[in-house]
Write an enzyme that holds these catalytic residues in place. Sequence first.
Site, PDB file in Angstrom:
ATOM      1  N   LYS A 200       0.828  -1.202   0.000  1.00 40.16           N
ATOM      2  CA  LYS A 200       0.000   0.000   0.000  1.00 40.16           C
ATOM      3  C   LYS A 200       0.861   1.250   0.000  1.00 40.16           C
ATOM      4  O   LYS A 200       0.518   2.239  -0.646  1.00 40.16           O
ATOM      5  CB  LYS A 200      -0.939  -0.002   1.215  1.00 40.16           C
ATOM      6  CG  LYS A 200      -2.090  -1.001   1.085  1.00 40.16           C
ATOM      7  CD  LYS A 200      -2.944  -1.003   2.339  1.00 40.16           C
ATOM      8  CE  LYS A 200      -4.002  -2.092   2.282  1.00 40.16           C
ATOM      9  NZ  LYS A 200      -4.623  -2.319   3.591  1.00 40.16           N
TER      10      LYS A 200
ATOM     11  N   LYS B 256      -7.397  -9.874 -10.592  1.00 41.20           N
ATOM     12  CA  LYS B 256      -8.251 -10.128  -9.431  1.00 41.20           C
ATOM     13  C   LYS B 256      -9.256  -8.975  -9.287  1.00 41.20           C
ATOM     14  O   LYS B 256      -8.878  -7.803  -9.362  1.00 41.20           O
ATOM     15  CB  LYS B 256      -7.363 -10.198  -8.178  1.00 41.20           C
ATOM     16  CG  LYS B 256      -8.155 -10.279  -6.891  1.00 41.20           C
ATOM     17  CD  LYS B 256      -7.297 -10.004  -5.661  1.00 41.20           C
ATOM     18  CE  LYS B 256      -8.200  -9.835  -4.496  1.00 41.20           C
ATOM     19  NZ  LYS B 256      -8.201  -9.042  -3.484  1.00 41.20           N
TER      20      LYS B 256
ATOM     21  N   LYS C  33     -11.853  -3.709  -5.186  1.00 40.03           N
ATOM     22  CA  LYS C  33     -12.344  -2.331  -5.090  1.00 40.03           C
ATOM     23  C   LYS C  33     -11.267  -1.346  -5.538  1.00 40.03           C
ATOM     24  O   LYS C  33     -11.563  -0.249  -5.996  1.00 40.03           O
ATOM     25  CB  LYS C  33     -12.727  -2.008  -3.639  1.00 40.03           C
ATOM     26  CG  LYS C  33     -13.992  -2.703  -3.182  1.00 40.03           C
ATOM     27  CD  LYS C  33     -14.160  -2.555  -1.671  1.00 40.03           C
ATOM     28  CE  LYS C  33     -14.845  -3.769  -1.099  1.00 40.03           C
ATOM     29  NZ  LYS C  33     -14.188  -4.267   0.119  1.00 40.03           N
TER      30      LYS C  33
HETATM   31  P1  ADP Z   1     -11.038  -5.642  -2.142  1.00 37.49           P
HETATM   32  O1  ADP Z   1      -9.801  -6.236  -2.778  1.00 37.49           O
HETATM   33  O2  ADP Z   1     -12.124  -5.493  -3.117  1.00 37.49           O
HETATM   34  O3  ADP Z   1     -10.745  -4.354  -1.380  1.00 37.49           O
HETATM   35  P2  ADP Z   1     -11.296  -6.744   0.481  1.00 37.49           P
HETATM   36  O4  ADP Z   1      -9.825  -6.600   0.741  1.00 37.49           O
HETATM   37  O5  ADP Z   1     -12.234  -5.806   1.181  1.00 37.49           O
HETATM   38  O6  ADP Z   1     -11.549  -6.693  -1.092  1.00 37.49           O
HETATM   39  O7  ADP Z   1     -11.696  -8.231   0.800  1.00 37.49           O
HETATM   40  C1  ADP Z   1     -12.762  -8.633   1.614  1.00 37.49           C
HETATM   41  C2  ADP Z   1     -12.838 -10.152   1.517  1.00 37.49           C
HETATM   42  O8  ADP Z   1     -13.219 -10.561   0.170  1.00 37.49           O
HETATM   43  C3  ADP Z   1     -11.508 -10.850   1.829  1.00 37.49           C
HETATM   44  O9  ADP Z   1     -11.751 -12.023   2.602  1.00 37.49           O
HETATM   45  C4  ADP Z   1     -10.971 -11.195   0.451  1.00 37.49           C
HETATM   46  O10 ADP Z   1     -10.113 -12.332   0.484  1.00 37.49           O
HETATM   47  C5  ADP Z   1     -12.242 -11.466  -0.368  1.00 37.49           C
HETATM   48  N1  ADP Z   1     -12.027 -11.114  -1.788  1.00 37.49           N
HETATM   49  C6  ADP Z   1     -11.775  -9.882  -2.281  1.00 37.49           C
HETATM   50  N2  ADP Z   1     -11.626  -9.903  -3.633  1.00 37.49           N
HETATM   51  C7  ADP Z   1     -11.751 -11.192  -4.012  1.00 37.49           C
HETATM   52  C8  ADP Z   1     -11.678 -11.870  -5.278  1.00 37.49           C
HETATM   53  N3  ADP Z   1     -11.465 -11.237  -6.414  1.00 37.49           N
HETATM   54  N4  ADP Z   1     -11.848 -13.214  -5.285  1.00 37.49           N
HETATM   55  C9  ADP Z   1     -12.072 -13.877  -4.134  1.00 37.49           C
HETATM   56  N5  ADP Z   1     -12.159 -13.315  -2.909  1.00 37.49           N
HETATM   57  C10 ADP Z   1     -12.000 -11.980  -2.826  1.00 37.49           C
END
Ligand code: ADP
Length: 321
Positions: A111, A190, A193
């Site tokens: 980050k 992947k 957000k």
């Molecule tokens: P983002 O990458 O969208 O910010 P978060 O970090 O808030 O997502 O992740 C929240 C949960 O969703 C975590 O447990 C993460 O492993 C899961 N997650 C996020 N993106 C994916 C994805 N593309 N495929 C599978 N699981 C995901």
Amino acid sequence: MSRILTGIQSSGKPHLGNILGAILPAIELSKTKESLFFIADLHALTTTKDPKKLQENTLATAATWLAFGLDTSYNILYKQSDVPQVTELMWYLNCITPFPMLANAHSFKDKSNKLSDVNAGLFTYPVLMAADIILYDANIVPVGKDQLQHLEITRDIAKSFNHIYGETFVIPEAKIKEDCMIIPGTDGQKMSKSYNNCIHILENEKILKKQIMKIHTDSKDLDEIKDPDTCNIVKIYKLIGDPKNCKNLEKKYRNGGFGYGHAKSELLDLILTKYNLPRLKFQELMDNPEVIEKELEKGAKKANQIASAVMKKVKKNIGLM
Ligand code: ADP
Ligand code: TRP
């Protein structure tokens, strides 16, 4: 008794990746054991500085859990900031956390390379996450692979606290899904957000359609034969479609005379049909935010009870009481 706990940041609205990768498996687990699910709005503050958006995303995240059928009669759904003891505990944990452990955390390194706002909250993020977990005596924490190091840090901090002050905390374990699906986004990376490549399956049809139309493909003409194995539309379709429909779609690709626009329309139809009920429930909840707020208040009360008991023990053991 084992207790499950997990959190999702409200830095955006939950997308297909969050739903298939985290929310649905956690709801499945919650059917067998008491579970605590929370919206990590304090963590979201490390990256989100727009109060209105934060509030909207927090409601949408809670509404997503509810729309997919989380049973709050025995599970606990709450907002992280509704249990302020978590930040108090974080301070105690800060005081026993070695600086290099945080400086070496790869999510911090990642980050701080990517973001222009490298604040202290990003640095101490894992300590707040440790507090989130051990404040509730949670044993099992379902998370994606990306969170594994945060769980290791949590375990180290909890063990070190127990060593210094005597048995206080339960040592939690991460539960990583073995098949560990990584849901691809509209650009094939992947879905996240942070990458602007999300499909928000609960959004209104117009927005959803726009997101689906953004899925990257090659530039083959309608008539040409296409390869379903390398196509992003098919990859996403296969995550949610039943085997028969998936086979049908693949066949159309191989026959030719079927364009990517058609495939995208089929994906849109599939999402609208398959998620019809959660979509209706989500919209109903978003139209009545007071219902979501009531659910969150109910959850906060229960979460506060568990947290207070643990905090009493903590304060006594560190000599503050
Ligand atoms: P983002 O990458 O969208 O910010 P978060 O970090 O808030 O997502 O992740 C929240 C949960 O969703 C975590 O447990 C993460 O492993 C899961 N997650 C996020 N993106 C994916 C994805 N593309 N495929 C599978 N699981 C995901
Ligand atoms: N860091 C997690 C994520 O980005 C969210 C989170 C915050 C969390 N606190 C937690 C997950 C405690 C599990 C347990 O996905």
